[in-house]
Write a protein that holds these residues in place. Structure first.
Motif, PDB file in Angstrom:
ATOM      1  N   PRO A 153       0.816  -1.225   0.000  1.00 55.38           N
ATOM      2  CA  PRO A 153       0.000   0.000   0.000  1.00 55.38           C
ATOM      3  C   PRO A 153       0.843   1.267   0.000  1.00 55.38           C
ATOM      4  O   PRO A 153       0.478   2.263  -0.635  1.00 55.38           O
ATOM      5  CB  PRO A 153      -0.817  -0.125   1.293  1.00 55.38           C
ATOM      6  CG  PRO A 153      -0.866  -1.585   1.565  1.00 55.38           C
ATOM      7  CD  PRO A 153       0.462  -2.111   1.121  1.00 55.38           C
ATOM      8  N   LEU A 154       1.980   1.225   0.685  1.00 59.21           N
ATOM      9  CA  LEU A 154       2.844   2.398   0.728  1.00 59.21           C
ATOM     10  C   LEU A 154       3.555   2.586  -0.601  1.00 59.21           C
ATOM     11  O   LEU A 154       3.687   3.715  -1.089  1.00 59.21           O
ATOM     12  CB  LEU A 154       3.863   2.269   1.861  1.00 59.21           C
ATOM     13  CG  LEU A 154       4.805   3.457   2.037  1.00 59.21           C
ATOM     14  CD1 LEU A 154       4.016   4.744   2.267  1.00 59.21           C
ATOM     15  CD2 LEU A 154       5.758   3.216   3.192  1.00 59.21           C
ATOM     16  N   GLN A 155       4.022   1.480  -1.208  1.00 55.44           N
ATOM     17  CA  GLN A 155       4.629   1.590  -2.529  1.00 55.44           C
ATOM     18  C   GLN A 155       3.646   2.212  -3.519  1.00 55.44           C
ATOM     19  O   GLN A 155       4.010   3.098  -4.305  1.00 55.44           O
ATOM     20  CB  GLN A 155       5.037   0.199  -3.040  1.00 55.44           C
ATOM     21  CG  GLN A 155       6.166  -0.462  -2.267  1.00 55.44           C
ATOM     22  CD  GLN A 155       6.623  -1.727  -2.959  1.00 55.44           C
ATOM     23  OE1 GLN A 155       7.007  -1.699  -4.127  1.00 55.44           O
ATOM     24  NE2 GLN A 155       6.571  -2.849  -2.247  1.00 55.44           N
ATOM     25  N   ASP A 156       2.412   1.741  -3.483  1.00 52.18           N
ATOM     26  CA  ASP A 156       1.378   2.249  -4.386  1.00 52.18           C
ATOM     27  C   ASP A 156       1.104   3.723  -4.121  1.00 52.18           C
ATOM     28  O   ASP A 156       0.981   4.536  -5.051  1.00 52.18           O
ATOM     29  CB  ASP A 156       0.100   1.428  -4.212  1.00 52.18           C
ATOM     30  CG  ASP A 156      -0.908   1.663  -5.332  1.00 52.18           C
ATOM     31  OD1 ASP A 156      -0.515   2.243  -6.361  1.00 52.18           O
ATOM     32  OD2 ASP A 156      -2.076   1.279  -5.163  1.00 52.18           O
ATOM     33  N   ALA A 157       1.007   4.087  -2.841  1.00 48.36           N
ATOM     34  CA  ALA A 157       0.726   5.481  -2.484  1.00 48.36           C
ATOM     35  C   ALA A 157       1.830   6.412  -2.958  1.00 48.36           C
ATOM     36  O   ALA A 157       1.566   7.486  -3.513  1.00 48.36           O
ATOM     37  CB  ALA A 157       0.550   5.600  -0.966  1.00 48.36           C
ATOM     38  N   LEU A 158       3.077   6.001  -2.771  1.00 49.35           N
ATOM     39  CA  LEU A 158       4.201   6.841  -3.175  1.00 49.35           C
ATOM     40  C   LEU A 158       4.296   6.953  -4.690  1.00 49.35           C
ATOM     41  O   LEU A 158       4.545   8.037  -5.230  1.00 49.35           O
ATOM     42  CB  LEU A 158       5.505   6.282  -2.610  1.00 49.35           C
ATOM     43  CG  LEU A 158       5.697   6.469  -1.097  1.00 49.35           C
ATOM     44  CD1 LEU A 158       6.883   5.660  -0.606  1.00 49.35           C
ATOM     45  CD2 LEU A 158       5.904   7.937  -0.768  1.00 49.35           C
ATOM     46  N   SER A 159       4.100   5.843  -5.383  1.00 50.66           N
ATOM     47  CA  SER A 159       4.221   5.879  -6.838  1.00 50.66           C
ATOM     48  C   SER A 159       3.108   6.705  -7.479  1.00 50.66           C
ATOM     49  O   SER A 159       3.306   7.345  -8.504  1.00 50.66           O
ATOM     50  CB  SER A 159       4.211   4.451  -7.403  1.00 50.66           C
ATOM     51  OG  SER A 159       2.970   3.813  -7.129  1.00 50.66           O
ATOM     52  N   ARG A 160       1.933   6.705  -6.857  1.00 46.01           N
ATOM     53  CA  ARG A 160       0.804   7.474  -7.374  1.00 46.01           C
ATOM     54  C   ARG A 160       0.763   8.896  -6.833  1.00 46.01           C
ATOM     55  O   ARG A 160       0.016   9.735  -7.333  1.00 46.01           O
ATOM     56  CB  ARG A 160      -0.509   6.759  -7.031  1.00 46.01           C
ATOM     57  CG  ARG A 160      -0.722   5.471  -7.802  1.00 46.01           C
ATOM     58  CD  ARG A 160      -1.864   4.637  -7.239  1.00 46.01           C
ATOM     59  NE  ARG A 160      -3.100   5.398  -7.116  1.00 46.01           N
ATOM     60  CZ  ARG A 160      -4.227   4.911  -6.609  1.00 46.01           C
ATOM     61  NH1 ARG A 160      -4.252   3.655  -6.188  1.00 46.01           N
ATOM     62  NH2 ARG A 160      -5.312   5.649  -6.523  1.00 46.01           N
ATOM     63  N   GLY A 161       1.558   9.154  -5.797  1.00 44.46           N
ATOM     64  CA  GLY A 161       1.535  10.476  -5.175  1.00 44.46           C
ATOM     65  C   GLY A 161       0.207  10.766  -4.524  1.00 44.46           C
ATOM     66  O   GLY A 161      -0.251  11.908  -4.479  1.00 44.46           O
ATOM     67  N   LEU A 166      -3.418   3.975   0.848  1.00 44.33           N
ATOM     68  CA  LEU A 166      -3.287   3.699   2.276  1.00 44.33           C
ATOM     69  C   LEU A 166      -4.637   3.751   2.970  1.00 44.33           C
ATOM     70  O   LEU A 166      -4.955   2.894   3.801  1.00 44.33           O
ATOM     71  CB  LEU A 166      -2.336   4.703   2.926  1.00 44.33           C
ATOM     72  CG  LEU A 166      -0.848   4.528   2.641  1.00 44.33           C
ATOM     73  CD1 LEU A 166      -0.067   5.673   3.242  1.00 44.33           C
ATOM     74  CD2 LEU A 166      -0.347   3.208   3.189  1.00 44.33           C
ATOM     75  N   LEU A 167      -5.426   4.752   2.628  1.00 46.57           N
ATOM     76  CA  LEU A 167      -6.710   4.920   3.290  1.00 46.57           C
ATOM     77  C   LEU A 167      -7.696   3.826   2.913  1.00 46.57           C
ATOM     78  O   LEU A 167      -8.591   3.489   3.697  1.00 46.57           O
ATOM     79  CB  LEU A 167      -7.300   6.290   2.946  1.00 46.57           C
ATOM     80  CG  LEU A 167      -6.480   7.509   3.397  1.00 46.57           C
ATOM     81  CD1 LEU A 167      -7.189   8.795   3.004  1.00 46.57           C
ATOM     82  CD2 LEU A 167      -6.240   7.489   4.900  1.00 46.57           C
ATOM     83  N   THR A 168      -7.540   3.270   1.719  1.00 43.35           N
ATOM     84  CA  THR A 168      -8.469   2.237   1.271  1.00 43.35           C
ATOM     85  C   THR A 168      -7.949   0.827   1.508  1.00 43.35           C
ATOM     86  O   THR A 168      -8.646  -0.147   1.234  1.00 43.35           O
ATOM     87  CB  THR A 168      -8.774   2.400  -0.234  1.00 43.35           C
ATOM     88  OG1 THR A 168      -7.540   2.342  -0.977  1.00 43.35           O
ATOM     89  CG2 THR A 168      -9.464   3.716  -0.509  1.00 43.35           C
ATOM     90  N   SER A 169      -6.727   0.697   2.022  1.00 48.33           N
ATOM     91  CA  SER A 169      -6.192  -0.634   2.300  1.00 48.33           C
ATOM     92  C   SER A 169      -6.889  -1.221   3.515  1.00 48.33           C
ATOM     93  O   SER A 169      -7.476  -0.514   4.332  1.00 48.33           O
ATOM     94  CB  SER A 169      -4.688  -0.562   2.540  1.00 48.33           C
ATOM     95  OG  SER A 169      -4.419  -0.048   3.824  1.00 48.33           O
ATOM     96  N   GLU A 170      -6.804  -2.533   3.638  1.00 50.60           N
ATOM     97  CA  GLU A 170      -7.445  -3.217   4.757  1.00 50.60           C
ATOM     98  C   GLU A 170      -6.543  -3.264   5.986  1.00 50.60           C
ATOM     99  O   GLU A 170      -6.916  -3.831   7.009  1.00 50.60           O
ATOM    100  CB  GLU A 170      -7.831  -4.635   4.339  1.00 50.60           C
ATOM    101  CG  GLU A 170      -8.867  -4.672   3.212  1.00 50.60           C
ATOM    102  CD  GLU A 170      -9.240  -6.087   2.823  1.00 50.60           C
ATOM    103  OE1 GLU A 170      -8.672  -7.023   3.416  1.00 50.60           O
ATOM    104  OE2 GLU A 170     -10.099  -6.249   1.935  1.00 50.60           O
ATOM    105  N   SER A 171      -5.367  -2.676   5.883  1.00 51.58           N
ATOM    106  CA  SER A 171      -4.419  -2.704   6.994  1.00 51.58           C
ATOM    107  C   SER A 171      -4.931  -1.876   8.168  1.00 51.58           C
ATOM    108  O   SER A 171      -5.541  -0.825   7.995  1.00 51.58           O
ATOM    109  CB  SER A 171      -3.063  -2.158   6.545  1.00 51.58           C
ATOM    110  OG  SER A 171      -2.193  -2.021   7.661  1.00 51.58           O
ATOM    111  N   ASP A 172      -4.696  -2.375   9.372  1.00 52.74           N
ATOM    112  CA  ASP A 172      -5.053  -1.643  10.591  1.00 52.74           C
ATOM    113  C   ASP A 172      -3.887  -0.797  11.083  1.00 52.74           C
ATOM    114  O   ASP A 172      -3.947  -0.229  12.170  1.00 52.74           O
ATOM    115  CB  ASP A 172      -5.461  -2.623  11.700  1.00 52.74           C
ATOM    116  CG  ASP A 172      -6.735  -3.383  11.357  1.00 52.74           C
ATOM    117  OD1 ASP A 172      -7.607  -2.781  10.691  1.00 52.74           O
ATOM    118  OD2 ASP A 172      -6.842  -4.560  11.757  1.00 52.74           O
TER     119      ASP A 172
END
Length: 208
Positions: A153-161, A166-172
């Motif tokens: 999720p963090l890789q995706d967030a950073l690459s997309r800016g 992160l907000l839509t991931s299922e991670s707690d």
């Protein structure tokens, strides 16, 4: 030896009080917005000014529930001296600056507590976001998170800016993710960090 006037005018809000009352006089509710101090401080300065005969306070009606403050002859002399020095204009600019500062401080405080704003500040920083993904592919990444694999999720967030992944991931563990890689405050509980590290440790970042 310090005179009564000198002692009074070294106190916060005293000059602003005299300027706010002015030649026309003013009620408390008219004075307060013009003096950049607290309600209690304004009240104390009025009492002190009255005690050294700079200010007179009189009821505005027979009921005596509202009062008007006026400058005594000595108070008017002080007021004239302030105007002559240009203190009236300087104080007005000072009060406006304080109000602007307080408003901007409140706005900043709200933004600093917002995950989305914090992420936006992070991705706009060349020293942080632009180098984090590159560093994840070599040993220098270890200074960010020793033994950690950068979560998807963090890789995706950073690459997309965008913080949306992160907000839509299922991670707690969103707050821990943000804190771990983006210095997002406040620091989570140490037990939560250790549990997160244990669950996500890959021994190295080579597999990213």
């Amino acid at each position: 030896m310090e005179s009564q006037l000198e002692k009074f005018f070294t106190k916060e809000g005293s000059i602003g009080l005299i300027l706010a009352i002015g030649p026309d006089g003013a009620r408390f509710k008219e004075i307060k917005p013009q003096v950049a101090v607290s309600h209690d401080t304004v009240s104390n300065r009025i009492d002190e000014a009255r005690n050294i005969d700079l200010v007179n306070t009189e009821p505005t009606s027979d009921v005596g529930t509202t009062f008007r403050n006026t400058l005594s002859e000595a108070g008017l002399v002080c007021y004239s001296g302030m105007v002559e020095l240009g203190l009236d204009k300087a104080h007005s600019e000072y009060v406006d600056a304080i109000k602007k500062y307080n408003n901007l401080s409140e706005e900043y405080t709200d933004k600093a507590g917002d995950k989305k704003e914090w992420f936006n500040w992070f991705v706009e920083s060349d020293a942080l976001a632009n180098s984090l993904l590159d560093n994840a592919e070599n040993s220098t990444f270890q200074r960010y998170a020793p033994g950690m694999i950068l979560p998807e999720p963090l890789q995706d967030a950073l690459s997309r800016g965008s913080i949306e992944p992160l907000l839509t991931s299922e991670s707690d563990d969103i707050d821990i993710l943000l804190w771990k890689f983006m210095y997002y405050p406040p620091k989570p509980d140490q037990e939560d960090i250790e549990e997160f590290d244990s669950e996500n440790s890959g021994g190295s970042a080579d597999g990213i």
